[in-house]
Design an enzyme around this catalytic site. Structure first.
Site, PDB file in Angstrom:
ATOM      1  CG  ASP A  31      66.520 -20.701  -4.447  1.00  0.00           C
ATOM      2  OD1 ASP A  31      66.328 -19.605  -5.015  1.00  0.00           O
ATOM      3  OD2 ASP A  31      66.811 -21.743  -5.074  1.00  0.00           O
ATOM      4  CG  ASN A  79      71.809 -12.503  -5.243  1.00  0.00           C
ATOM      5  OD1 ASN A  79      71.603 -12.724  -4.048  1.00  0.00           O
ATOM      6  ND2 ASN A  79      71.653 -13.451  -6.158  1.00  0.00           N
TER       7      ASN A  79
HETATM    8  C1  FPP Z   1      66.566 -16.210  -3.763  1.00  0.00           C
HETATM    9  O1  FPP Z   1      65.345 -16.471  -4.461  1.00  0.00           O
HETATM   10  C2  FPP Z   1      66.395 -15.044  -2.882  1.00  0.00           C
HETATM   11  C3  FPP Z   1      67.159 -13.916  -2.926  1.00  0.00           C
HETATM   12  C4  FPP Z   1      68.275 -13.739  -3.864  1.00  0.00           C
HETATM   13  C5  FPP Z   1      66.889 -12.759  -2.050  1.00  0.00           C
HETATM   14  C6  FPP Z   1      66.483 -13.088  -0.652  1.00  0.00           C
HETATM   15  C7  FPP Z   1      65.943 -11.872  -0.042  1.00  0.00           C
HETATM   16  C8  FPP Z   1      64.919 -11.821   0.834  1.00  0.00           C
HETATM   17  C9  FPP Z   1      64.245 -13.012   1.387  1.00  0.00           C
HETATM   18  C10 FPP Z   1      64.380 -10.506   1.295  1.00  0.00           C
HETATM   19  C11 FPP Z   1      65.280  -9.625   2.075  1.00  0.00           C
HETATM   20  C12 FPP Z   1      65.900 -10.255   3.250  1.00  0.00           C
HETATM   21  C13 FPP Z   1      65.812  -9.837   4.526  1.00  0.00           C
HETATM   22  C14 FPP Z   1      66.733 -10.452   5.517  1.00  0.00           C
HETATM   23  C15 FPP Z   1      64.845  -8.829   4.997  1.00  0.00           C
HETATM   24  P1  FPP Z   1      65.305 -16.310  -6.042  1.00  0.00           P
HETATM   25  O2  FPP Z   1      64.967 -14.905  -6.359  1.00  0.00           O
HETATM   26  O3  FPP Z   1      66.596 -16.784  -6.621  1.00  0.00           O
HETATM   27  O4  FPP Z   1      64.119 -17.257  -6.419  1.00  0.00           O
HETATM   28  P2  FPP Z   1      63.986 -18.112  -7.763  1.00  0.00           P
HETATM   29  O5  FPP Z   1      65.043 -19.180  -7.703  1.00  0.00           O
HETATM   30  O6  FPP Z   1      62.598 -18.660  -7.660  1.00  0.00           O
HETATM   31  O7  FPP Z   1      64.162 -17.168  -8.909  1.00  0.00           O
END
Ligand code: FPP
Length: 251
Positions: A31, A79
């Site tokens: 996150d 998501n």
């Molecule tokens: C949460 O941060 C993250 C996600 C919903 C996506 C995670 C995806 C990756 C790390 C990339 C793809 C994965 C692989 C395995 C190659 P957020 O967007 O909710 O962050 P925020 O809370 O700061 O908005």
């Protein structure tokens, strides 16, 4: 550097980590990607891109420390509510990661598996996933479970449906259903439960992740955003885990 000695075997500690007491299974909620990007005046996608690099680094570090299983939350059933361009950017990153993995898995000796309902993904992505799972039959190192279109409630609902189908077919009586039977119908069937869950990014909840499997998992939360979560933070999380007393409901 401080050198300490731990455990009966008097194995030299790696900083403050006891190498005899490494968690077998580490789960991570990656996150903070969006905020990482916004703080730099970049689009959220740039945060996911940095987040996927952090994931690679974390996998290397954990494999080196002797962790047997890593499970990461890459895309949840919720998501899809994000803006279409952000969803497409995450899909492109997954596609890139999978293409690279097909080449790298043997080199790094990792096994790659996927938890979640993969039906909404493109045929190309699903083909790549099938290919990586095939390669995983030939590799023997750390197992990495990537949760994609995954939700803990969805996983439990699916397990209930599978059990109900067996009851309908007369293979099973409802009164005979056991916890082991539920477990064997989860995506994680046969995988030990996580010992340690790490959530960077400052939030302290588990967001529909591994609801069944986290029953006795130790949680470590950190304010560091996922793209900045490096080896130092991983080692600190493991050190904190090693100070916990796990009782599993006993005394
Ligand atoms: C949460 O941060 C993250 C996600 C919903 C996506 C995670 C995806 C990756 C790390 C990339 C793809 C994965 C692989 C395995 C190659 P957020 O967007 O909710 O962050 P925020 O809370 O700061 O908005």
């Amino acid at each position: 550097m401080q050198v300490a000695w731990f455990g009966k075997k008097k194995q030299k500690a790696d900083d403050d980590i006891d190498l005899n007491h490494i968690p077998r299974h580490v789960a991570i909620i990656m996150d903070g990607n969006g905020r990482w990007a916004q703080r730099r005046g970049l689009p959220r996608q740039a945060g996911h891109s940095a987040g996927s690099e952090a994931f690679r680094r974390a996998a290397d570090t954990l494999a080196r420390l002797g962790v047997e299983v890593l499970t990461v939350y890459a895309f949840s059933t919720e998501n899809w509510k994000r803006p279409a361009e952000e969803v497409s950017a995450i899909m492109r990153l997954l596609d890139k990661y999978l293409h690279e993995s097909v080449r790298e898995m043997q080199e790094k000796n990792i096994r790659l598996y996927f938890f979640g309902d993969l039906t909404p993904f493109s045929p190309e992505l699903r083909k790549l996933i099938a290919e990586t799972e095939k390669i995983s039959e030939t590799t023997t190192g750390m197992r990495v479970n990537v949760c994609l279109n995954y939700g803990g409630r969805d996983e439990l609902t699916r397990a209930c449906r599978l059990l109900a189908e067996d009851c309908e077919k007369g293979k099973l009586h409802a009164s005979d259903i056991t916890g082991e039977m539920v477990e064997s119908r989860l995506y994680s069937a046969g995988v030990p439960d996580p010992d340690l869950l790490i959530r960077p990014g400052g939030e302290q909840r588990f967001s529909n992740f591994l609801l069944w499997q986290l029953a006795y998992t130790e949680f470590v939360f950190s304010d560091v955003l996922w793209p900045d979560f490096g080896e130092k933070e991983i080692r600190a999380a493991i050190a904190e885990y090693q100070h916990r007393k796990r009782r599993f409901g006993g005394v």
